[in-house]
Design a protein around this motif. Sequence first.
Motif, short mmCIF file in Angstrom:
data_model
loop_
_atom_site.label_atom_id
_atom_site.label_comp_id
_atom_site.label_asym_id
_atom_site.label_seq_id
_atom_site.Cartn_x
_atom_site.Cartn_y
_atom_site.Cartn_z
N ARG A 161 0.83 -1.22 0.00
CA ARG A 161 0.00 0.00 0.00
C ARG A 161 0.86 1.26 0.00
NH1 ARG A 161 -5.25 -1.71 3.74
NH2 ARG A 161 -5.06 -3.94 3.37
N ILE A 162 1.82 1.30 -0.89
CA ILE A 162 2.81 2.37 -0.84
C ILE A 162 2.21 3.75 -1.07
CG2 ILE A 162 4.99 3.19 -1.79
CD1 ILE A 162 5.80 0.34 -2.31
N PRO A 163 1.24 3.94 -1.97
CA PRO A 163 0.68 5.30 -2.08
C PRO A 163 0.11 5.83 -0.78
CG PRO A 163 0.11 4.02 -4.02
CD PRO A 163 0.73 3.06 -3.05
N ALA A 164 -0.58 4.99 0.00
CA ALA A 164 -1.12 5.44 1.29
C ALA A 164 0.00 5.76 2.26
CB ALA A 164 -2.04 4.37 1.87
N VAL A 165 1.06 4.95 2.26
CA VAL A 165 2.21 5.22 3.13
C VAL A 165 2.81 6.58 2.79
CG1 VAL A 165 4.54 4.49 3.74
CG2 VAL A 165 2.73 2.78 3.49
N LEU A 166 3.00 6.86 1.51
CA LEU A 166 3.57 8.14 1.11
C LEU A 166 2.65 9.29 1.50
CD1 LEU A 166 5.04 7.18 -2.39
CD2 LEU A 166 6.28 7.49 -0.23
N ASP A 167 1.34 9.14 1.28
CA ASP A 167 0.41 10.19 1.70
C ASP A 167 0.61 10.55 3.16
OD1 ASP A 167 -0.92 10.50 -0.74
OD2 ASP A 167 -2.52 9.07 -0.24
N ASN A 168 0.61 9.52 4.02
CA ASN A 168 0.66 9.75 5.46
C ASN A 168 1.99 10.34 5.91
OD1 ASN A 168 -1.97 8.77 5.94
ND2 ASN A 168 -1.25 6.66 5.96
N LEU A 169 3.09 9.80 5.41
CA LEU A 169 4.39 10.28 5.86
C LEU A 169 4.69 11.69 5.36
CD1 LEU A 169 6.72 7.14 5.64
CD2 LEU A 169 5.27 7.93 7.53
N ILE A 170 4.29 11.97 4.12
CA ILE A 170 4.50 13.31 3.59
C ILE A 170 3.66 14.33 4.36
CG2 ILE A 170 4.18 14.79 1.56
CD1 ILE A 170 4.82 12.25 -0.14
N ALA A 171 2.40 13.97 4.65
CA ALA A 171 1.52 14.88 5.37
C ALA A 171 2.07 15.20 6.77
CB ALA A 171 0.12 14.28 5.48
N LYS A 172 2.71 14.21 7.40
CA LYS A 172 3.29 14.42 8.73
C LYS A 172 4.61 15.18 8.70
CE LYS A 172 1.50 10.23 11.00
NZ LYS A 172 1.89 8.96 11.64
N GLY A 173 5.18 15.31 7.51
CA GLY A 173 6.52 15.88 7.41
C GLY A 173 7.60 14.89 7.81
N ALA A 174 7.24 13.60 7.88
CA ALA A 174 8.21 12.58 8.28
C ALA A 174 9.23 12.30 7.18
CB ALA A 174 7.48 11.28 8.65
N ILE A 175 8.81 12.46 5.92
CA ILE A 175 9.72 12.38 4.78
C ILE A 175 9.40 13.53 3.85
CG2 ILE A 175 9.95 9.86 4.95
CD1 ILE A 175 8.11 9.66 2.47
N PRO A 176 10.32 13.90 2.99
CA PRO A 176 10.03 14.98 2.03
C PRO A 176 9.00 14.53 1.00
CG PRO A 176 12.41 14.59 2.25
CD PRO A 176 11.72 13.44 2.89
N PRO A 177 8.40 15.47 0.27
CA PRO A 177 7.55 15.09 -0.86
C PRO A 177 8.30 14.13 -1.78
CG PRO A 177 7.36 17.43 -0.44
CD PRO A 177 8.46 16.94 0.46
N THR A 178 7.61 13.08 -2.20
CA THR A 178 8.25 11.99 -2.94
C THR A 178 7.36 11.55 -4.10
OG1 THR A 178 9.38 11.19 -0.95
CG2 THR A 178 9.11 9.62 -2.76
N LEU A 179 7.95 11.49 -5.27
CA LEU A 179 7.28 10.93 -6.44
C LEU A 179 7.51 9.43 -6.43
CD1 LEU A 179 5.93 12.28 -9.15
CD2 LEU A 179 7.99 11.36 -10.24
N GLY A 180 6.45 8.66 -6.61
CA GLY A 180 6.57 7.21 -6.65
C GLY A 180 6.42 6.69 -8.08
N VAL A 181 7.31 5.79 -8.49
CA VAL A 181 7.20 5.11 -9.79
C VAL A 181 7.16 3.62 -9.49
CG1 VAL A 181 8.26 4.69 -12.03
CG2 VAL A 181 8.43 6.96 -10.98
N PHE A 182 6.11 2.96 -9.95
CA PHE A 182 5.89 1.56 -9.66
C PHE A 182 5.78 0.81 -10.98
CE2 PHE A 182 3.80 4.29 -6.53
CZ PHE A 182 4.57 4.00 -5.40
#
Length: 318
Positions: A97-118
């Motif tokens: 569920r990587i898109p949901a993981v990225l949504d949550n971590l980016i929103a928290k500021g836990a990781i920088p904005p990230t483009l995902g390629v799958f």
Amino acid sequence: MRAWIAAAVLAALAWAPAAAQEARKPGDYPLTADSLVQPGVARGTLEGPFEFHSHVFAGTVRRYWVYVPATYDPARPPNLLLFQDGQRATNPDGSLRIPAVLDNLIAKGAIPPTLGVFVTPGNLGEHYPADLGMKNPDHRAQEYDALDDAYARMLTGELLPEVARRWRFTDDPARRAIGGTSSGAIAAFTAAWHRPDAFGNVISMIGSYTSIGYAPAEAGRPMRPGGDLYPGLIRKSPIRPISIFLQDGSNDLDNAHGNWFLANQQMLAALNWANADADARGDRGPRYRIAHVWGDGGHSDQHGGAILPDILRWLWGS
């Protein structure tokens, strides 16, 4: 700060309260809130699937998806996460569920904005089969389990330039991660091994550092090595400037290709030895940045999916 985060994350992943350990079954690693769609969290968009024909792997077709974060700003190119077996990485009901993981971590500021390629492996034919679903395409082993640079050349010379025609992303290898599970993990490691200038971080879950790619010498064709060669290559080759996170479980596969858990432990031992040897020689070059979590799971994405948010925090947390 990063060292403190890494230590805290690894301790949390490796240990759980005794009551929780007794209640769970081996290999049971539930997803945390960081992997689930959360109300009020800005959601990025998942574009695709797009069909893609490779010249490096002539006669194959593959699909890919692009996750565009809600905060995407082409004037500030985001980090890049490139993940193999894209059909499973993007499955909203799957283990990753990587898109949901990225949504949550980016929103928290836990990781920088990230483009995902799958991206999926290639499939032989003109069009990607509509009924393949979560199954493996038929050219997966030829691409993922080979130790040459063909897959890296396809990613860096064909796929990423195509993505870049529409979306911008960083060219800093420290802000790029490549990952996968099983044979997708060794494919990710191989890409970074050949092109550390393109991929500075590797996420390896239940990695197939075994002899799947091996073929004996035949008339007119030399022996083709398998992934079980990597521990020796790591020990005898210059250190690449990459960060590597290894995950595996004690109940992973043991078959004619090898023992997955032992193979991953050999990878960890080789990486640590390479660093120690460089220190002993006073080598001023790069070191591998390494973390690992062993569990009791089998050949499944479940454990890796459960800890993926913390893996990304380890890679890119401030």
